[in-house]
Scaffold this motif. Structure first.
Motif, PDB file in Angstrom:
ATOM      1  N   MET A   1       0.852  -1.179   0.000  1.00 18.79           N
ATOM      2  CA  MET A   1       0.000   0.000   0.000  1.00 18.79           C
ATOM      3  C   MET A   1       0.896   1.241   0.000  1.00 18.79           C
ATOM      4  SD  MET A   1      -3.184   0.670  -0.020  1.00 18.79           S
ATOM      5  CE  MET A   1      -4.093   2.170   0.049  1.00 18.79           C
ATOM      6  N   PRO A   2       0.626   2.173  -0.907  1.00 15.57           N
ATOM      7  CA  PRO A   2       1.461   3.370  -0.977  1.00 15.57           C
ATOM      8  C   PRO A   2       1.247   4.298   0.217  1.00 15.57           C
ATOM      9  CG  PRO A   2      -0.289   3.446  -2.593  1.00 15.57           C
ATOM     10  CD  PRO A   2      -0.355   2.107  -1.961  1.00 15.57           C
ATOM     11  N   ASN A   3       2.284   5.047   0.537  1.00 14.00           N
ATOM     12  CA  ASN A   3       2.227   5.999   1.643  1.00 14.00           C
ATOM     13  C   ASN A   3       2.007   7.427   1.176  1.00 14.00           C
ATOM     14  OD1 ASN A   3       2.706   4.007   3.561  1.00 14.00           O
ATOM     15  ND2 ASN A   3       4.920   4.157   3.263  1.00 14.00           N
ATOM     16  N   ILE A   4       2.451   7.736  -0.022  1.00 11.42           N
ATOM     17  CA  ILE A   4       2.362   9.096  -0.534  1.00 11.42           C
ATOM     18  C   ILE A   4       0.938   9.363  -1.020  1.00 11.42           C
ATOM     19  CG2 ILE A   4       3.238  10.665  -2.301  1.00 11.42           C
ATOM     20  CD1 ILE A   4       5.865   9.025  -2.154  1.00 11.42           C
ATOM     21  N   GLU A   5       0.454  10.561  -0.729  1.00 10.86           N
ATOM     22  CA  GLU A   5      -0.935  10.899  -1.026  1.00 10.86           C
ATOM     23  C   GLU A   5      -1.262  10.760  -2.514  1.00 10.86           C
ATOM     24  OE1 GLU A   5      -4.060  14.596  -0.378  1.00 10.86           O
ATOM     25  OE2 GLU A   5      -2.035  14.728   0.438  1.00 10.86           O
ATOM     26  N   SER A   6      -0.366  11.231  -3.366  1.00  8.42           N
ATOM     27  CA  SER A   6      -0.633  11.148  -4.802  1.00  8.42           C
ATOM     28  C   SER A   6      -0.655   9.697  -5.284  1.00  8.42           C
ATOM     29  CB  SER A   6       0.403  11.948  -5.587  1.00  8.42           C
ATOM     30  OG  SER A   6       1.699  11.421  -5.367  1.00  8.42           O
ATOM     31  N   ALA A   7       0.180   8.857  -4.697  1.00  7.52           N
ATOM     32  CA  ALA A   7       0.185   7.444  -5.064  1.00  7.52           C
ATOM     33  C   ALA A   7      -1.092   6.756  -4.599  1.00  7.52           C
ATOM     34  CB  ALA A   7       1.405   6.745  -4.466  1.00  7.52           C
ATOM     35  N   ILE A   8      -1.592   7.162  -3.446  1.00  3.34           N
ATOM     36  CA  ILE A   8      -2.858   6.613  -2.948  1.00  3.34           C
ATOM     37  C   ILE A   8      -3.991   6.993  -3.902  1.00  3.34           C
ATOM     38  CG2 ILE A   8      -4.547   6.799  -1.070  1.00  3.34           C
ATOM     39  CD1 ILE A   8      -2.146   7.190   0.843  1.00  3.34           C
ATOM     40  N   LYS A   9      -3.974   8.236  -4.367  1.00  9.13           N
ATOM     41  CA  LYS A   9      -5.008   8.685  -5.300  1.00  9.13           C
ATOM     42  C   LYS A   9      -4.905   7.928  -6.620  1.00  9.13           C
ATOM     43  CE  LYS A   9      -7.020  12.703  -7.487  1.00  9.13           C
ATOM     44  NZ  LYS A   9      -6.992  14.153  -7.682  1.00  9.13           N
ATOM     45  N   ARG A  10      -3.688   7.670  -7.079  1.00  4.80           N
ATOM     46  CA  ARG A  10      -3.509   6.923  -8.328  1.00  4.80           C
ATOM     47  C   ARG A  10      -4.100   5.523  -8.197  1.00  4.80           C
ATOM     48  NH1 ARG A  10      -3.955   9.137 -12.540  1.00  4.80           N
ATOM     49  NH2 ARG A  10      -3.477   7.151 -13.465  1.00  4.80           N
ATOM     50  N   VAL A  11      -3.927   4.899  -7.043  1.00  6.07           N
ATOM     51  CA  VAL A  11      -4.502   3.571  -6.829  1.00  6.07           C
ATOM     52  C   VAL A  11      -6.020   3.647  -6.969  1.00  6.07           C
ATOM     53  CG1 VAL A  11      -4.899   1.786  -5.080  1.00  6.07           C
ATOM     54  CG2 VAL A  11      -2.608   2.695  -5.434  1.00  6.07           C
ATOM     55  N   ARG A  12      -6.621   4.667  -6.346  1.00  4.39           N
ATOM     56  CA  ARG A  12      -8.074   4.843  -6.428  1.00  4.39           C
ATOM     57  C   ARG A  12      -8.536   5.060  -7.865  1.00  4.39           C
ATOM     58  NH1 ARG A  12      -8.008   8.444  -2.035  1.00  4.39           N
ATOM     59  NH2 ARG A  12      -8.242  10.150  -3.516  1.00  4.39           N
ATOM     60  N   THR A  13      -7.873   5.975  -8.573  1.00  2.00           N
ATOM     61  CA  THR A  13      -8.303   6.280  -9.934  1.00  2.00           C
ATOM     62  C   THR A  13      -8.063   5.092 -10.869  1.00  2.00           C
ATOM     63  OG1 THR A  13      -6.185   7.332 -10.427  1.00  2.00           O
ATOM     64  CG2 THR A  13      -7.974   8.754  -9.692  1.00  2.00           C
ATOM     65  N   ASN A  14      -6.984   4.346 -10.633  1.00  5.39           N
ATOM     66  CA  ASN A  14      -6.731   3.169 -11.454  1.00  5.39           C
ATOM     67  C   ASN A  14      -7.811   2.111 -11.256  1.00  5.39           C
ATOM     68  OD1 ASN A  14      -4.450   4.202 -12.639  1.00  5.39           O
ATOM     69  ND2 ASN A  14      -3.042   3.233 -11.189  1.00  5.39           N
ATOM     70  N   GLU A  15      -8.277   1.956 -10.021  1.00  7.41           N
ATOM     71  CA  GLU A  15      -9.348   0.991  -9.763  1.00  7.41           C
ATOM     72  C   GLU A  15     -10.633   1.410 -10.477  1.00  7.41           C
ATOM     73  OE1 GLU A  15      -9.634   0.827  -5.528  1.00  7.41           O
ATOM     74  OE2 GLU A  15      -7.937  -0.554  -5.335  1.00  7.41           O
ATOM     75  N   ASN A  16     -10.944   2.700 -10.444  1.00  2.00           N
ATOM     76  CA  ASN A  16     -12.149   3.183 -11.120  1.00  2.00           C
ATOM     77  C   ASN A  16     -12.036   3.007 -12.636  1.00  2.00           C
ATOM     78  OD1 ASN A  16     -13.207   3.943  -8.672  1.00  2.00           O
ATOM     79  ND2 ASN A  16     -12.538   6.069  -8.848  1.00  2.00           N
ATOM     80  N   ALA A  17     -10.878   3.349 -13.180  1.00  2.00           N
ATOM     81  CA  ALA A  17     -10.678   3.207 -14.627  1.00  2.00           C
ATOM     82  C   ALA A  17     -10.741   1.747 -15.035  1.00  2.00           C
ATOM     83  CB  ALA A  17      -9.338   3.820 -15.026  1.00  2.00           C
ATOM     84  N   ASN A  18     -10.170   0.867 -14.219  1.00  2.00           N
ATOM     85  CA  ASN A  18     -10.186  -0.554 -14.524  1.00  2.00           C
ATOM     86  C   ASN A  18     -11.613  -1.085 -14.534  1.00  2.00           C
ATOM     87  OD1 ASN A  18      -9.218  -3.148 -15.013  1.00  2.00           O
ATOM     88  ND2 ASN A  18      -9.105  -3.616 -12.829  1.00  2.00           N
ATOM     89  N   ALA A  19     -12.439  -0.626 -13.601  1.00  2.00           N
ATOM     90  CA  ALA A  19     -13.829  -1.069 -13.555  1.00  2.00           C
ATOM     91  C   ALA A  19     -14.585  -0.617 -14.808  1.00  2.00           C
ATOM     92  CB  ALA A  19     -14.501  -0.529 -12.302  1.00  2.00           C
ATOM     93  N   LEU A  20     -14.379   0.637 -15.209  1.00  2.00           N
ATOM     94  CA  LEU A  20     -15.050   1.136 -16.411  1.00  2.00           C
ATOM     95  C   LEU A  20     -14.581   0.405 -17.662  1.00  2.00           C
ATOM     96  CD1 LEU A  20     -14.998   4.980 -15.720  1.00  2.00           C
ATOM     97  CD2 LEU A  20     -16.973   3.465 -15.680  1.00  2.00           C
ATOM     98  N   ASN A  21     -13.265   0.206 -17.776  1.00  2.00           N
ATOM     99  CA  ASN A  21     -12.722  -0.485 -18.945  1.00  2.00           C
ATOM    100  C   ASN A  21     -13.222  -1.916 -19.016  1.00  2.00           C
ATOM    101  OD1 ASN A  21     -11.302   1.783 -19.678  1.00  2.00           O
ATOM    102  ND2 ASN A  21      -9.385   1.110 -18.764  1.00  2.00           N
ATOM    103  N   SER A  22     -13.249  -2.598 -17.877  1.00  2.00           N
ATOM    104  CA  SER A  22     -13.693  -3.987 -17.851  1.00  2.00           C
ATOM    105  C   SER A  22     -15.157  -4.099 -18.254  1.00  2.00           C
ATOM    106  CB  SER A  22     -13.500  -4.589 -16.460  1.00  2.00           C
ATOM    107  OG  SER A  22     -12.135  -4.616 -16.128  1.00  2.00           O
ATOM    108  N   SER A  23     -15.970  -3.183 -17.774  1.00  2.00           N
ATOM    109  CA  SER A  23     -17.395  -3.254 -18.095  1.00  2.00           C
ATOM    110  C   SER A  23     -17.629  -2.978 -19.577  1.00  2.00           C
ATOM    111  CB  SER A  23     -18.193  -2.285 -17.232  1.00  2.00           C
ATOM    112  OG  SER A  23     -17.874  -0.961 -17.553  1.00  2.00           O
ATOM    113  N   GLN A  24     -16.885  -2.041 -20.150  1.00  2.00           N
ATOM    114  CA  GLN A  24     -17.072  -1.743 -21.566  1.00  2.00           C
ATOM    115  C   GLN A  24     -16.575  -2.891 -22.444  1.00  2.00           C
ATOM    116  OE1 GLN A  24     -15.557   2.014 -22.850  1.00  2.00           O
ATOM    117  NE2 GLN A  24     -16.823   2.009 -24.667  1.00  2.00           N
ATOM    118  N   LEU A  25     -15.476  -3.516 -22.062  1.00  2.00           N
ATOM    119  CA  LEU A  25     -14.970  -4.659 -22.808  1.00  2.00           C
ATOM    120  C   LEU A  25     -15.947  -5.819 -22.724  1.00  2.00           C
ATOM    121  CD1 LEU A  25     -12.414  -5.119 -24.448  1.00  2.00           C
ATOM    122  CD2 LEU A  25     -11.361  -6.099 -22.422  1.00  2.00           C
TER     123      LEU A  25
END
Length: 84
Positions: A1-25
């Motif tokens: 788990m990342p400690n830096i705030e921006s890295a934590i946000k990237r994890v969140r946004t990557n999860e959201n993008a992955n969910a959208l991409n998976s559903s569209q595929l």
């Protein structure tokens, strides 16, 4: 788990993008399968399902989920099936 705030946000946004991409595929694959099943069954709405499948493939290509050549190959295969 990342400690830096921006890295934590990237994890969140990557999860959201992955969910959208998976559903569209998944929606693209489902549209193609529905079309193929309708062709095998000889259904009346084959043309509408073909149009929906091609649209789903084009949208996935536009979003970068599938390569341009794969999208064209898939559309070509669908067109061959409707021509029979």
């Amino acid at each position: 788990m990342p400690n830096i705030e921006s890295a934590i946000k990237r994890v969140r946004t990557n999860e959201n993008a992955n969910a959208l991409n998976s559903s569209q595929l998944s929606a693209m694959r489902t549209a193609v399968k529905k079309f193929e099943q309708a062709v095998e069954a000889g259904a009346d709405n084959v043309a509408d399902l073909h149009q929906a499948a091609v649209k789903a493939i084009d949208m996935a290509e536009t979003k970068g989920l599938v390569h341009k050549n794969k999208a064209n190959r898939d559309k070509s295969r669908l067109s061959k099936k409707i021509a029979k």
